[in-house]
Each structure stands twice: as C-alpha cells, then as structure tokens.
Scaffold this motif. Structure first.
Motif, short mmCIF file in Angstrom:
data_model
loop_
_atom_site.label_atom_id
_atom_site.label_comp_id
_atom_site.label_asym_id
_atom_site.label_seq_id
_atom_site.Cartn_x
_atom_site.Cartn_y
_atom_site.Cartn_z
N LEU B 107 8.49 -1.13 -37.37
CA LEU B 107 8.29 -0.25 -38.52
C LEU B 107 9.49 0.67 -38.76
O LEU B 107 9.46 1.53 -39.63
CB LEU B 107 7.01 0.59 -38.33
CG LEU B 107 5.74 -0.21 -38.01
CD1 LEU B 107 4.55 0.74 -37.84
CD2 LEU B 107 5.46 -1.25 -39.08
N VAL B 259 -1.66 -10.39 -44.09
CA VAL B 259 -0.28 -10.60 -43.64
C VAL B 259 0.47 -11.50 -44.61
O VAL B 259 1.69 -11.64 -44.50
CB VAL B 259 -0.22 -11.18 -42.21
CG1 VAL B 259 -0.81 -10.20 -41.20
CG2 VAL B 259 -0.93 -12.53 -42.13
N GLY B 282 -2.61 -3.96 -43.66
CA GLY B 282 -1.59 -4.99 -43.51
C GLY B 282 -0.66 -4.62 -42.38
O GLY B 282 -0.68 -3.49 -41.89
N SER B 283 0.16 -5.59 -41.97
CA SER B 283 1.16 -5.29 -40.94
C SER B 283 2.26 -6.34 -40.98
O SER B 283 2.05 -7.47 -41.42
CB SER B 283 0.53 -5.27 -39.55
OG SER B 283 0.00 -6.54 -39.22
N PRO B 284 3.46 -5.96 -40.53
CA PRO B 284 4.62 -6.84 -40.52
C PRO B 284 4.99 -7.25 -39.10
O PRO B 284 5.24 -6.41 -38.24
CB PRO B 284 5.71 -5.93 -41.07
CG PRO B 284 5.36 -4.58 -40.53
CD PRO B 284 3.86 -4.55 -40.29
#
Lengths: 338, 338
Positions: B107, B259, B282-284
């Motif tokens: 992040l 995602v 959401g997440s990366p």
C-alpha cells in the motif's frame, strides 16, 4: 389489565391523538416500562408517513424510551421492578439464531422494532422483551438518554464493528441528530475528529462537540485537502454522497461507513477500493451488549445529545418542529400523561 | 556489467522480440535474479497494449518470476547468492512510510511495479529491491510458483485482510486465472467453498479445485439459492457484478471483496450494507510478509495453479494463447534464453 394511554395517529400522517389500549397479559419474556421520557427520531416521522410501507394504524410512535420497570414476565432476565431502564429501536429478537447467539441480536432476521407491529413509547407504558430493556448506569441525564438508545448507538456501534483504535483519524459527515453524537463519541474515543458539513454556521458547535477540524463540503476542495488521511469516515446523511471523493480522503486500509439510509445506489469504483485496500460498509443500531457499552462509555465521558424538551401532550408541536428541520439536535418528550 | 537479454515490445501491442540492455551497477538495495521461469499475467497484456496509459517502450513484460539470486547489493537484506526466490507485481517500496513500517508495503504510495518504469521478467535476469525478492520454501513446484506471486497472493491476501475463519462459507466469483487459485486457498483454509461461474463446463474442474458447491450465475436463481448464507465472497472478474444480489447472498456481517478491476462504478445499495452489517472491499496483491505466508501455506497444503508451460522463445505464441482466452489457467514461460 389496566389500559395503556398513548398518542396515536389513526391514519397516514394523521395528527397524534390520545388513544388507549389493553395489551392483555404480560408475556413471560416481557418487561413493562413506565415511560418517563421518549425521544423523537426521524424514523418516527418516516413511520408516521408510512414511507417504508410497513406502518399499521393506529400507530403509536416512539422508540427512544427511558423509564422504570413496573412489571416483569416470569422469564424476564437481568431486570428488577423499579429499575431505571432504556429501550431503543428493537424490542424483540429470537435469542436462538446464530446472530443472537453470537451477540449480534440486532442482526437477527426475526428482530421486531419497537414501533413496527407494536405500540411504541409515546405512551405511559411500553412493553419489550427483556434482552432489549437495558438498565441505565449511574451518571446519565435521563432527559437526554432516550436519543442515545437509537441514534446514539447507531453511530457508536461502528467504532466497535471496525475495532477503530484511538489513534485513528475519523471523519463525520453531517452534523445533525446522528452526527452531533458521532463527533462526541469519536472525540472521547481518543481520535482526531474531522466534521464535514454544508453549513458554516455549524462550525463553532461542531468544535464544541468534539471536532478538531471542520470542513465545509460545499467547498469543492474540502475532500482534497484531507486526501489520503482519514482512517474512518461515518456518513450520517441520507442524501447521495460522493463515494469516489470520500474514498480518496481515506488513508490506506480506510473505511467508509454509512448509517444514513441513502436510497439511490452508491457509485463505488472498484479500483478506489482495491488500490488502498479500502471498504464501504454499513450497520444498523446495536445489540444489547453494544447498547450497554455505549451507555457506560457515555456515562464515563459525559457524552449526551443536545436536546429540546417538549411535554408529551405537545407531541404534535414536537413532530412539526422535527419535520421542519428545526430540531437542534434531538427532541425528547417528557411524559405528562396522567 | 554484462548485458541482460530479454523479450521486449518496441511499441503498443508490438510483437515481443529479443532485446538486450545494460542496467549498470547494481543498486545497494537490489538483488539480481537469474530467471528460470516467469508466469504471464493478464496485466502483462494490458501493459503491452498501454491500456492503463503508463507503459513505456521498449517494454519488457513479466512479473511472476522464479529464479536464483546471482548478485546482491551491499544493503540487500535476508537473501544470499544462489538462493531460489520469487518476485511478483511489486519490485520496490520506500520501506519508511507508515504503510511500509506497518508491514503493508503493497500500500506504499511510492511502490514500483516490476514492469512499470522497469524491465520485467521475460528476460534472463531481472532486478528488484531485496524486500520484494522472497526466498521460496521447500516443496513448491518451481514451474508453477510464478503465478502465485501475483495472481495467487491477490486472492490469498483477502483472507488475511478480513481475518476469515475456517468456519466461514466462502464464495468465489469467476473460475479463471485468479479464481481457480482462490478455490484452492478457500478449501485449504478450511472453509465451505462455493464456486460461481457462467460456464457449466467448469463445474467438474471447480470441484476438483476445492469447490463444495458450484453455481451457474446464468441461472437467475443462483444467488437466491444461497441467500443470506455466505460470509465472504471474492469477486475475481473484471466485468460488472450484481452487487445487490451478492449482498443478498451474504450472511449478516458478510463481506464482498473485489480484486478484479471492474471499470464501471459498482451500484451499491446503502440499505443492503446497513441491515446486515455488510461491506464491500478491495485489495491489491500482498505485502512481502503476506507473500511469505502464502508461499508456506501453499507448500504445506499443495496449493498450485494449473499451468501451461511454454519456452520463453515462444513468448508471442504464449501471449496470443492468453489473449484468445484459452489459457487454462495460467501460462508459465520457461527460460530457454542462452
């Protein structure tokens, strides 16, 4: 059984008028509360107008009740006659489903609201299942406690839902009936508090209520000025919000939490969630345990709504005051029924 | 310094052709990896086509690298020459910002991707900052590990982000490059696993990969059949999803996690979040620590992508295979460069 004396509307948006009824024998799990005060919540107005299509008439509003236990069913637990108690949005849950058994009674699929399919607290007495009748801790101002039982817990619960730490930077959108309590909770929680309002006139009051920073969202740059900095934003308004802008104001892992019943779908950009690992969430009121935590936290920290007091006999004036958007910030009825 | 030999596109969507360059002296924090295998991810295609407007040419794709450390800068930590390692989407982060210092390097606002502003892994060697070069545990099949370093960690990280318990009922939307790994992770995590696909032909394979239930979302009732039952849904697709329907499929406190890079705003009903205390998030990819956890979890449980192997010299055939939607489910290039 003796009759209950209340104020009821006989039809949609009808004036509230004296109305008496007999609820029959007290159920084994029920508590009967002699009402001393009852807050007026905006949802009382919505239910009066059958805005949600689930009102029944005669309709007795009121779900922010403070009073004294006058009768208890045989299976009513944790309460005693004469005890000072509060009752909020919910009056019943099954106690046996996974949600109830895990302490999330407010998420029970069969939960019953105090004013849906039941007669509410604009009355001399009201009944509810024992689990939802919460003993009030010492140190609360009973004239101001009613609104905490619905509006208060609605903005308090999200801090527990998300396990927000006191190191968080918290934004509160809308400085009204809910937001003015959220500012206090966030401040006493130990957080850095940002108030978002469309009204410059509320700046001084927002600061008094606990905001360290006040932003006017009519200023197009208001959200940009806090870009990437807030850990948690509670939105208390029920008009569309600028979700992409608010996600941009969140720090990585930030959470946007809505408690206001926005009716149009929110426009949420997937990439706005993905890149910073962010979320958009919501929650309804709070469980009995969360109500208790909210009440003791409030007693310890002196959190209380700003209220305007009306005698219950002036309930129509009070409803009109709320309808006109003039309430600063919550109205409480004091029971003057015989 | 000796030259690096790679495959590069000279312009947007150009064929990949042999390309050599000298990266100069190794930076003090860098590791140089001799590439043995490199997966192809759909984002390599997107970058080749400059879909996101941030490609530079000559462009060397490849960010699912497996290989051996051949050189280390003086400040490169935790690695040694000859070690077998992996490198995924990210190749650099600042190490000093709040995100890096709290272990969420993915992040970091200044994070650099392996193929953005850098030359990627379709090459005999590739460089990256030490923190992103992860030693591989024993027991992984090196031919299949590349795709885990980007696609795999992308669907693994959400289980940690939300602290999903093995008692959860988990839905996976889309049984493709990401989803087929998500099914395995969810199954080995101990969860009840529901696969959602538009293709009946994938049912048997979905079950083999770990799904206990398979639902065809072309059936309008598919989501209704699981109404109120799922605790966690991961959406891996990049076309619009039925958010109200998916929220309805979630149990109270359920989470919908995206995602897939859906480009149109998602239509999220506030009341659909509020009543059941639900969220959309959401997440990366994942941080170095999450990459390590994913790799050791996969080694312990035998999680691996289903792959098709191409020699790196056939990279254009491999890219075309992916572009045509024929990859089942991930393509890995084996380095046959001199």
């Amino acid at each position: 059984m003796s009759q209950i004396h209340a104020y009821a509307a006989m039809n949609v948006n009808g004036a509230l008028e004296p109305y008496a009824y007999d609820l029959g024998e007290l159920g084994p799990e029920e508590a009967e509360i002699k009402v001393s005060h009852c807050g007026i919540c905006h949802s009382d107005l919505s239910m009066l107008g059958n805005d949600w299509g689930m009102s029944a008439y005669p309709f007795v509003p009121g779900h922010e009740v403070v009073g004294t236990i006058v009768a208890l069913g045989e299976q009513a637990k944790g309460l005693k006659i004469g005890q000072t108690v509060g009752l909020g949005w919910s009056a019943y849950s099954c106690l046996a489903c996974p949600e109830c058994l895990s302490g999330n009674h407010n998420l029970c699929a069969t939960t019953q609201a105090t004013i849906i399919g039941r007669h509410g607290g604009f009355a001399d007495r009201v009944r509810a299942q024992w689990a939802w009748v919460r003993p009030l801790p010492e140190g609360l101002d009973l004239e101001k406690t009613g609104p905490m039982l619905c509006g208060g817990v609605t903005v308090f619960a999200p801090f527990l839902v998300h396990n927000i730490p006191p190191t968080a930077r918290v934004g509160v959108i809308g400085i009204g009936g809910l937001g003015h309590m959220a500012l206090q909770f966030a401040n006493k929680w130990g957080c850095e508090v940002h108030a978002f309002t469309t009204s410059d006139s509320k700046e001084a009051e927002a600061r008094k209520l606990g905001a360290h920073f006040v932003h006017n969202t009519r200023n197009a740059d208001a959200l940009k000025e806090v870009a990437g900095s807030l850990d948690f934003i509670i939105s208390t308004i029920n008009v569309p919000i600028d979700v992409p802008g608010l996600l941009g104001a969140l720090a990585p892992q930030g959470r946007l939490h809505v408690v206001g019943a926005i009716l149009e779908p929110m426009q949420v950009p997937a990439l706005g969630l993905i890149f910073g690992q962010k979320s958009v969430a919501g929650s309804p009121t709070g469980s009995p345990n969360v109500l208790d935590k909210m009440l003791s936290f409030s007693a310890r920290h002196g959190v209380a709504p700003v209220t305007e007091l009306f005698p219950m006999s002036k309930v129509n004036d009070a409803m009109e005051h709320l309808r006109a958007g003039k309430a600063r910030y919550r109205i409480v009825l004091e029971n003057d029924l015989a």
